[in-house]
Design a protein around this motif. Structure first.
Motif, mmCIF file in Angstrom:
data_model
loop_
_atom_site.group_PDB
_atom_site.id
_atom_site.type_symbol
_atom_site.label_atom_id
_atom_site.label_comp_id
_atom_site.label_asym_id
_atom_site.label_seq_id
_atom_site.Cartn_x
_atom_site.Cartn_y
_atom_site.Cartn_z
ATOM 1 N N GLY A 16 50.277 -9.838 23.763
ATOM 2 C CA GLY A 16 48.878 -9.435 23.665
ATOM 3 C C GLY A 16 48.744 -8.023 23.133
ATOM 4 O O GLY A 16 49.264 -7.081 23.745
ATOM 5 N N GLY A 17 48.066 -7.887 22.001
ATOM 6 C CA GLY A 17 47.958 -6.589 21.345
ATOM 7 C C GLY A 17 46.625 -5.897 21.533
ATOM 8 O O GLY A 17 46.160 -5.176 20.646
ATOM 9 N N GLY A 18 45.992 -6.097 22.692
ATOM 10 C CA GLY A 18 44.790 -5.344 23.024
ATOM 11 C C GLY A 18 45.160 -4.048 23.735
ATOM 12 O O GLY A 18 46.345 -3.703 23.852
ATOM 13 N N PRO A 19 44.165 -3.305 24.237
ATOM 14 C CA PRO A 19 44.457 -2.017 24.880
ATOM 15 C C PRO A 19 45.442 -2.114 26.040
ATOM 16 O O PRO A 19 46.313 -1.253 26.177
ATOM 17 C CB PRO A 19 43.077 -1.547 25.368
ATOM 18 C CG PRO A 19 42.114 -2.210 24.448
ATOM 19 C CD PRO A 19 42.717 -3.536 24.115
ATOM 20 N N ALA A 20 45.340 -3.154 26.882
ATOM 21 C CA ALA A 20 46.252 -3.273 28.024
ATOM 22 C C ALA A 20 47.678 -3.511 27.554
ATOM 23 O O ALA A 20 48.630 -2.903 28.062
ATOM 24 C CB ALA A 20 45.795 -4.404 28.946
ATOM 25 N N GLY A 45 44.502 -5.378 18.292
ATOM 26 C CA GLY A 45 43.310 -4.603 18.643
ATOM 27 C C GLY A 45 42.010 -5.099 18.072
ATOM 28 O O GLY A 45 41.089 -4.310 17.866
ATOM 29 N N ARG A 46 41.861 -6.393 17.843
ATOM 30 C CA ARG A 46 40.647 -6.880 17.186
ATOM 31 C C ARG A 46 39.396 -6.715 18.047
ATOM 32 O O ARG A 46 38.345 -6.303 17.567
ATOM 33 C CB ARG A 46 40.824 -8.339 16.779
ATOM 34 C CG ARG A 46 41.856 -8.503 15.660
ATOM 35 C CD ARG A 46 41.774 -9.854 15.007
ATOM 36 N NE ARG A 46 42.457 -9.805 13.709
ATOM 37 C CZ ARG A 46 42.261 -10.670 12.736
ATOM 38 N NH1 ARG A 46 41.411 -11.662 12.895
ATOM 39 N NH2 ARG A 46 42.907 -10.563 11.594
ATOM 40 N N LYS A 47 39.492 -7.043 19.321
ATOM 41 C CA LYS A 47 38.334 -6.874 20.204
ATOM 42 C C LYS A 47 38.051 -5.388 20.416
ATOM 43 O O LYS A 47 36.895 -4.973 20.507
ATOM 44 C CB LYS A 47 38.594 -7.579 21.529
ATOM 45 C CG LYS A 47 37.378 -7.709 22.427
ATOM 46 C CD LYS A 47 37.672 -8.566 23.651
ATOM 47 C CE LYS A 47 36.453 -8.667 24.557
ATOM 48 N NZ LYS A 47 36.736 -9.482 25.763
#
Length: 406
Positions: A16-20, A45-47
């Motif tokens: 998962g490449g989001g902030p978390a 980081g799309r969202k």
């Protein structure tokens, strides 16, 4: 037909490449471990980028007790993580990446550039310099024994790292990557997952045709109430109902079917309103009288007429109506239209380091855990804080010599 491939496993895999996920990878890399980041979408980081289009709200500058209170029932579980990555720490982190910040009048903290893209670029450059190995279009499909399995452009891949951090997101904005499909995999593996529900979502209201001229108009300087929750802020009248930051903190109560009331004059007591409303209005219409003595906007007056017509002529009754206008609604907007979601992996399934109790070496972070918070910097801060916490505890797990490859 795809073939199974086995890749050489790094020390840790972050899914998962989001902030978390990025924060977990940062923590593991900082501890000197080899890290592979797997992201289902073509880029990370799309969202995060979408959330920053109208101004990236990093965190909230306010007394820490008030900040913690925004997390409701999840506050006791999140408290140690948020103490480890406070709003002040968030600002220092952003400035360490070359992004100066400023605090608005409501306490919301933004990067001076306002957008998310400069911060994300600087962050990814830092992670790449630290040796992060990235794989995009790698969709996690579950476990095969101790191995993580992925659907990739090259076929089915398996990785068997000593630790993994899953930061798979919630179940809103599926087109950006948070589709919640991972919950089915967890359930098949015997890991309980609380059902996803909308949070920070607009409210469905069936307006009459009389409201159409006011679609897109803001409701300013009002206070919203639902159940025991109260929020002062703004909302927008839309074709489908109401939406906006002033309404979002009420999501937990509205989701449970609570009614919505709006105080249209929060700076005045009912007695002060009654005194103003009792002034002679001569031949003026009641709408014009309300405009002159209370300075109610056209949108606010239209909302009052929509929800309470015919209005009482008695000043006392009208004053109390203005302080608690009931707005009939059909509940929150659908799950995928919500900014965030409630539900996910319960804290009871995780240990104090956010490791799955039934799967040693597997940690969870971010919105996939069952907590919620209103917009205004709270969501992003907790995603970063849980990612850092999970990454640091995953690094400690590696250092302890435990894990499948030990």
């Amino acid at each position: 037909m795809t073939r199974d491939h086995e890749a050489a496993a790094p020390d840790a895999v972050v899914v998962g490449g989001g902030p978390a996920g990025l924060m977990a990878a940062d923590a593991l890399l900082s501890a000197g471990h080899r890290v592979l980041l797997a992201e289902a979408k073509p880029s990370v980081g799309r969202k995060f980028l979408m959330a920053g289009k109208s101004g990236l709200n990093l965190t909230r500058a306010q007394p820490f007790g008030d900040f913690l209170a925004a997390y409701g029932g999840a506050e006791p579980a999140l408290r140690p993580m948020l103490k480890g990555f406070t709003p002040e720490t968030v600002q220092a982190w952003a400035e360490g990446l070359g992004q100066t910040t400023f605090t608005g009048s409501t306490g919301r903290v933004f990067p001076t550039a306002m957008k998310a893209s400069p911060l994300l670029r600087a962050w990814m450059a830092r992670l790449d310099d630290m040796g992060l190995e990235r794989r995009t279009r790698w969709r996690w499909t579950g476990w095969d024994g101790d191995a993580l399995t992925f659907d990739t452009p090259e076929g089915t891949m398996q990785l068997a790292p000593r630790v993994s951090v899953l930061a798979l997101g919630g179940a809103s904005w599926a087109r950006l990557g948070s589709d919640g499909e991972w919950a089915k995999t967890f359930q098949r593996a015997g890991v309980s997952v609380a059902p996803f529900e909308p949070a920070n979502a607009g409210l469905l209201v069936d307006w009459s045709a009389h409201m159409q001229p006011h679609f897109g108009a803001p409701l300013k300087n009002v206070t919203f109430r639902a159940g025991e929750l109260v929020s002062r802020g703004e909302a927008v009248i839309s074709a489908r109902g109401l939406e906006g930051g002033g309404l979002y903190p009420l999501s937990p109560a509205l989701r449970q079917g609570a009614g919505l009331e709006i105080d249209l004059a929060p700076d005045l007591t009912a007695e002060a309103l009654e005194e103003r409303l009792a002034r002679p209005r001569g031949k003026q219409s009641l709408s014009n009288h309300l405009r002159k003595v209370l300075k109610l906007s056209p949108a606010t007056r239209a909302l009052l007429m929509e929800c309470a017509r015919p209005l009482p002529s008695d000043p006392s009754a009208l004053a109390h109506l203005l302080k608690a206008l009931p707005v009939p609604h059909r509940g929150l907007r659908p799950l995928d239209e919500a900014i965030s979601t409630a539900g996910g992996v319960p804290f009871a399934a995780l240990d104090a380091g956010l490791m799955l109790k039934g799967r040693p070496g597997t940690f969870c972070a971010g919105e996939m855990i069952d907590w919620e918070a209103p917009t205004g910097g709270y969501l992003l801060t907790a995603c970063l804080a849980t990612g850092l916490w999970a990454g640091r505890h995953a690094a400690a797990f590696l250092s302890s010599g435990r894990g499948p490859a030990s």
